[in-house]
Design a protein around this motif. Sequence first.
Motif, PDB file in Angstrom:
ATOM      1  N   ALA A 127      -3.213  -0.196  -0.052  1.00  0.00           N
ATOM      2  CA  ALA A 127      -4.476   0.883   0.153  1.00  0.00           C
ATOM      3  C   ALA A 127      -5.714   0.094   0.617  1.00  0.00           C
ATOM      4  O   ALA A 127      -6.004  -0.942   0.401  1.00  0.00           O
ATOM      5  N   LYS A 128      -6.387   0.873   1.476  1.00  0.00           N
ATOM      6  CA  LYS A 128      -7.706   0.382   2.043  1.00  0.00           C
ATOM      7  C   LYS A 128      -8.783   0.383   0.894  1.00  0.00           C
ATOM      8  O   LYS A 128      -8.650   1.284  -0.012  1.00  0.00           O
TER       9      LYS A 128
ATOM     10  N   GLU B 137       2.110   7.053   0.435  1.00  0.00           N
ATOM     11  CA  GLU B 137       0.808   7.558   0.918  1.00  0.00           C
ATOM     12  C   GLU B 137       0.148   6.321   1.850  1.00  0.00           C
ATOM     13  O   GLU B 137      -0.177   6.689   2.981  1.00  0.00           O
ATOM     14  N   PHE B 138       0.374   5.233   1.195  1.00  0.00           N
ATOM     15  CA  PHE B 138      -0.599   4.210   1.960  1.00  0.00           C
ATOM     16  C   PHE B 138       0.378   3.748   3.264  1.00  0.00           C
ATOM     17  O   PHE B 138      -0.538   3.356   4.204  1.00  0.00           O
TER      18      PHE B 138
ATOM     19  N   SER C  50     -10.075   3.662   0.569  1.00  0.00           N
ATOM     20  CA  SER C  50      -9.535   4.755  -0.325  1.00  0.00           C
ATOM     21  C   SER C  50      -9.652   4.502  -1.781  1.00  0.00           C
ATOM     22  O   SER C  50      -9.846   5.453  -2.370  1.00  0.00           O
TER      23      SER C  50
ATOM     24  N   ARG D 104       0.493  -4.888   5.103  1.00  0.00           N
ATOM     25  CA  ARG D 104       1.136  -4.829   3.780  1.00  0.00           C
ATOM     26  C   ARG D 104       1.632  -3.428   3.428  1.00  0.00           C
ATOM     27  O   ARG D 104       2.632  -3.163   2.809  1.00  0.00           O
ATOM     28  N   ALA D 105       0.899  -2.514   4.048  1.00  0.00           N
ATOM     29  CA  ALA D 105       1.145  -0.919   3.742  1.00  0.00           C
ATOM     30  C   ALA D 105       2.802  -0.550   4.255  1.00  0.00           C
ATOM     31  O   ALA D 105       3.449   0.123   3.922  1.00  0.00           O
TER      32      ALA D 105
ATOM     33  N   ALA E 211      -6.688  10.005  -2.815  1.00  0.00           N
ATOM     34  CA  ALA E 211      -7.296   9.138  -3.541  1.00  0.00           C
ATOM     35  C   ALA E 211      -8.429  10.159  -4.275  1.00  0.00           C
ATOM     36  O   ALA E 211      -8.533   9.523  -5.631  1.00  0.00           O
TER      37      ALA E 211
ATOM     38  N   THR F 164      -4.154  -5.386   5.641  1.00  0.00           N
ATOM     39  CA  THR F 164      -3.988  -4.317   4.688  1.00  0.00           C
ATOM     40  C   THR F 164      -3.043  -3.303   5.304  1.00  0.00           C
ATOM     41  O   THR F 164      -2.009  -2.729   4.852  1.00  0.00           O
TER      42      THR F 164
END
Lengths: 461, 224
Positions: free
Chosen positions: A328-329, B109-110, A332, B81-82, A3, B78
């Motif tokens: 993505a959080k 990456e996620f 992030s 989903r990742a 990020a 979240t």
Amino acid sequence: MNAITRGVKNTFRNSIRTVGIVAILTVAIALSISMLVARDAVNKKIESVRASTGNTISVSPAGFFGFSGGGTPLTTTQISDISSIRHVTSVTSTLTQRLTSSDTSLTAPTPSGSLGGQFSGGFGGSGGFPGGSSGTFTPPVRVVGTTTPGQALVGGANGGGTETLVSGSSFSGTSTADVAIVGKTLASTNSLKVGSTFTAWNTKITVIGIYNAQSTFANSDVLMPLATVQKLSGNANDVDSATVYVDSVDNVSAVQAKIKAQLGSAADVTNAQQQAEQQLAPLNSVKTISTYTLLGTVVGAGIILLLSMLMIVRERRREIGVLKALGAKSSSVMRQFIAEATTFTLLGSFFGFLIGIVLANPITSTLVTNASSSSSSGFSRDGGFPGGGFPGGSLPGGGSSGGFHFGARGFGHAITSVQTSIGFSTLLVALLIALLVAAVGSSVAVANIARVRPAEVLRSE
Amino acid sequence: MLTISNLKKSFSSGAGDVTAVKDVSFEARSGEMVAIIGPSGSGKSTLLSLLGLLDAPDSGSLSLDGKELASLSESERTHFRAKQVGFVFQQFNLIPNLTARENVMLSLEFANYPKAQRAARAEEMLTMVGLTGDKANRRPAKLSGGEQQRVAIARAFANQPPLILADEPTGSLDRATGQRIVALLRATATTQDATVLVVTHDESVAKQADRRLEIEDGVLREIA
């Protein structure tokens, strides 16, 4: 690519916008740095002046005001009584006299010149200096009788600095010998060396030392033991200026009050701190201006970045939604935008810092000069003793030019010479400012990111 | 296996509550491609949001391989989903300042895919969808619409999620390219044994699916 890297990369996504934001931040941060440096320099000067003048009290005859005043001299008894006041550590006294060509074999080094000529008519009265109304004016030689050779001209009558012996030796504060140390300009004009003699009040005076006090005017004086000047000039026990040293700054006001009570209306008793504060007013003004400008530019930079980041977040709302949809959080995504805001700030800080350092000195000088000149109009008159010129008429009561006002003149000159410097603390504060700007600039944008729902990316399809 | 049971979602609007999804129930097996068709405003996108855990249902059950998902918290959704869902959007939604490879690596990456293997995996996926050579290093603006959608498919499948949700994947493509993209979706789903749900209003796309479901006014029914 994490990020942070994405955030840094995003900074350069739109080159025109990047240049615009960085340019605005550069100007704001350059101004911040300049103001920070100016504030720092002025603050140091103020502290230095306060530290050097904080524990002294000036005592002079009431009404004594250089050429503009008069008054009756104080006596050594009065000064001696002051010495016994609690918290007083020492008292130094001076008696300033002028030797006309009929009183001495010395020739004043400085010619009358046009400035001196302006005053050749002199003040009214009798018994004045040669020349009088005829306009042919011969500058006198000033003799300072002192109990503190080495400190007699500091910030004093000639706005000089500490007298530094360049040859010979000095005399003790209690000496009664017919000796003198002379300024190097006077010595040169009169071909005086250590061991030379000259006459004053029909007495042979031996030169035991030659000093340098950093100004032509101060170097044109003669310093002699106070008792000797009192005796030879016929002013036994007279003192026209005294400086009282107090053990602590905290006791200055109390001692000042006691001196006032002791001397009553016979003397003007002024606190060096008060004098300093008067003279420091322009610097305090510069400090205030620089503080507010610093705050203004930091807030301005923060708002500029904040609005820019809000615009960027608004523009990339869909992209934020996509990142969140992909897993993505929020934290992030926030880090990514904080990194972008920080990169903008660091770029602006880098260029702003370079420009700020270059501009700091001229901006500081301009601020100090403008502030000083706007507040010293009534002051320059008192700083008189212009050139070689000297009133051709009489000086009331044989008044001298010593005391506060000349001292203040020297002071005034000193406060305008503010030196700027970039120290570690300045760098640290600048870095904190940059981080503050980045934090302010990204805060609202980051809060907006948290509110973006990933479902929006589908609804807007 | 994706199992949906009595899923319901309403929204508040100026005219009162609008129920976008009404008691929807169906199942989809791994490796199966299911098309959901329906007119605009029928509830397709809302259903897709619920299935992709972009939104939480008001009631009902939603499970993937036996794990109940409807009651997950925001952070759990979240995470899910990742790891478990791949998305393919009509507008591709690639990040414009990242290259094709970097876009694919984003989902890796996620999903916390091993860092050292991300670049190789992205390369593998791009090759699988037919993007070879320097195209992996191009930014989306330098790729055609079909190529961008291939990158999006590579991104969706990169971390091998069991569920792929495609929202009008051919909507921004010409017919021939669209057909190839759907074929690619289907082939990749088979290869990776993933369940693919395709929302579309294009009948020719729907015909390539194993099953077709129609949604109208929030009500879902299977059609032959």
